[in-house]
Motif scaffolding. Structure first.
Motif, short mmCIF file in Angstrom:
data_model
loop_
_atom_site.label_atom_id
_atom_site.label_comp_id
_atom_site.label_asym_id
_atom_site.label_seq_id
_atom_site.Cartn_x
_atom_site.Cartn_y
_atom_site.Cartn_z
N ALA A 82 -23.35 -27.60 2.94
CA ALA A 82 -24.49 -26.69 3.02
C ALA A 82 -24.55 -26.00 4.38
N ALA A 106 -32.30 -25.98 1.12
CA ALA A 106 -32.05 -24.54 1.02
C ALA A 106 -30.88 -24.26 0.08
N GLU A 107 -29.82 -25.07 0.19
CA GLU A 107 -28.67 -24.90 -0.70
C GLU A 107 -29.03 -25.23 -2.14
N THR A 144 -32.00 -24.91 -3.50
CA THR A 144 -32.85 -23.82 -4.00
C THR A 144 -32.02 -22.61 -4.38
N THR A 145 -31.08 -22.22 -3.52
CA THR A 145 -30.22 -21.08 -3.81
C THR A 145 -29.45 -21.30 -5.11
N THR A 146 -28.94 -22.50 -5.31
CA THR A 146 -28.17 -22.81 -6.52
C THR A 146 -29.04 -22.76 -7.76
N VAL A 177 -31.89 -21.17 -8.23
CA VAL A 177 -32.32 -19.79 -8.50
C VAL A 177 -31.21 -19.02 -9.21
N ALA A 178 -29.98 -19.21 -8.76
CA ALA A 178 -28.85 -18.51 -9.39
C ALA A 178 -28.60 -19.02 -10.80
N ALA A 238 -37.17 -18.78 -10.82
CA ALA A 238 -36.91 -18.60 -9.39
C ALA A 238 -38.15 -18.75 -8.53
N TYR A 253 -39.07 -22.41 -8.07
CA TYR A 253 -38.16 -23.10 -7.15
C TYR A 253 -38.45 -22.70 -5.70
N GLN A 254 -38.64 -21.43 -5.47
CA GLN A 254 -38.86 -20.95 -4.11
C GLN A 254 -40.19 -21.44 -3.54
#
Length: 318
Positions: free
Chosen positions: A108, A163-164, A166-168, A170-171, A177, A180-181
Motif C-alpha cells: 500500500a 486508504a488502499e 477504500t480505493t479497491t 470503490v473500484a 462508493a 465506503y468513503q
C-alpha cells in the motif's frame, strides 16, 4: 493451475454452497483479523467481509480449510498482508481465476516498512549456533522482501492500508462508493484518536526494557519509542536452541527487573525458562488478535490491549 489442485481438495468440496451475502455487497475475503477489522469498518452498512484465519489461529502456522477454499473461489476482492506473512495463502491465490482483485496490503502507498533487525538479541543465526540455524532468512516472516510484515501495529500504517482498501472497494463496487468513503473518513478519525491515546498510555513506561516472544512489535516500538530489548525466537514457527535461550536469559538478568511477554497462540514454556532465576515479570501480548472477537472494533481493542498490557507489566513493583 486449478484452486482445487493447489489445496489438495476435490472439486465437489469447493463447489459446496458458501455463506450467503447481501445482494448489494461484493464478496470480500480477508486473511487475518487485523485486516478483517479495517475492511469491516470500511464496509459497514454495505456488507461483511469473510475471514480466513479465525479464532485463536495464527497465520504463522495456519492450514487452509475447505470453507476457506470456497470463500476464495467466490471472492470478488481478497485482502491479505502478503506472502511474507500468510505463506499458506500464496499458492491458493496464484490458482485463483482472474476475476478477483487480490490486494497485497504490504504494498500500500504510504506505508512505513521496517527491515528485519540484524544481530544481537533479535537474530539467532548470526552467532553460529547450529541449534538455531533454522532461524535464518528462510522462515515465514523473513522471506519475500526483507521487511517486517507486522505492519498494522502502527496506526499510521493502518491508515495507509485503509486508504488502499477504500480505493479497491470503490473500484470493485462503485454503487457503494459514498458509503465506503464516508466510513473511511470516520475510520481515519478514530485511528488518529487511537494514536494519541496509545502514546499517552505507554509514555510512563517507554524507557523500561522488555523481552517479547517473537520479534513482531517493531512497528509499535518505532511509533511509540518503547524499549524492546530482544525476542526469544525470531519467528514463532522455529524453536530456538539452548544457546539462544541462554543468551536471552542472560540478557533479562543483565537488564534487571523487566518483563518477558508470551503470546497466547504459542507454548509459554520457553518464557518460563527465560524467567527462571531472574527478577523479570511475565506478561502476555497478542499481536495477531487471536483471543479477540473479529469485527470492526477489533483493531482498536487489539492496540489498546498491547499498550495497556505493556504498561501494567512494566509498572509492577519487583
Amino acid at each position: 493451475m486449478k484452486l482445487s489442485s493447489a489445496l489438495g481438495l476435490t472439486l465437489p468440496a469447493l463447489l459446496l454452497a458458501g455463506t450467503a451475502h447481501g445482494a448489494d455487497a461484493p464478496v470480500v475475503v480477508t486473511s487475518i483479523k487485523p485486516v478483517h477489522s479495517l475492511v469491516s469498518a470500511i464496509m459497514q452498512g454495505v456488507g461483511t467481509p469473510e475471514l480466513i484465519v479465525d479464532g485463536a489461529a495464527s497465520p504463522h502456522t495456519y492450514s487452509m480449510k475447505p470453507s476457506n477454499a470456497r470463500a476464495l473461489q467466490n471472492a470478488k476482492v481478497v485482502f491479505w498482508v502478503g506472502p511474507g506473512l500468510e505463506v499458506f495463502l500464496a499458492k491458493p491465490l496464484e490458482a485463483l481465476g482472474t476475476d478477483a482483485s487480490i490486494v497485497e496490503l504490504d504494498k500500500a502507498p504510504g506505508l512505513t516498512r521496517l527491515a528485519f533487525r540484524q544481530g544481537g538479541a533479535f537474530e539467532a543465526h548470526d552467532d553460529g549456533d547450529d541449534d538455531d540455524g533454522d532461524e535464518s532468512g528462510t522462515d515465514h516472516d523473513h522471506g519475500h522482501g526483507g521487511f517486517d510484515t507486522h505492519l498494522w501495529l502502527d496506526p499510521v500504517n493502518a491508515k495507509a492500508m485503509a486508504a488502499e482498501i477504500t480505493t479497491t472497494l470503490v473500484a470493485a463496487d462503485p454503487a457503494n462508493a459514498l458509503a465506503y468513503q464516508g466510513n473511511a473518513e470516520a475510520l481515519n478519525a478514530r485511528l488518529d484518536a487511537l494514536d494519541k491515546e496509545i502514546s499517552g498510555i505507554v509514555s510512563p513506561v517507554k524507557d523500561k526494557p522488555f523481552i517479547v516472544f517473537h520479534d513482531a512489535y517493531q512497528y509499535f516500538e518505532h511509533r511509540y519509542h518503547v524499549r524492546v530489548a530482544g525476542s526469544i525466537t525470531v519467528s514463532p514457527e522455529t524453536i530456538p536452541g539452548a544457546e539462544r535461550i541462554a543468551k536471552i536469559h542472560k540478557k533479562v538478568a543483565d537488564l534487571g527487573a523487566t518483563c518477558v511477554f508470551a503470546e497466547p497462540q504459542f507454548q509459554p514454556r520457553l518464557v518460563d525458562v527465560v524467567l527462571e532465576g531472574t527478577k523479570a515479570k511475565a506478561g502476555v501480548l497478542d499481536p495477531e488478535a487471536g483471543t479477540l472477537d473479529a469485527g470492526p472494533d477489533l483493531y482498536f481493542t487489539l492496540m489498546r490491549a498491547i499498550a495497556n498490557n505493556l504498561k501494567d507489566c512494566l509498572s509492577r513493583e519487583s
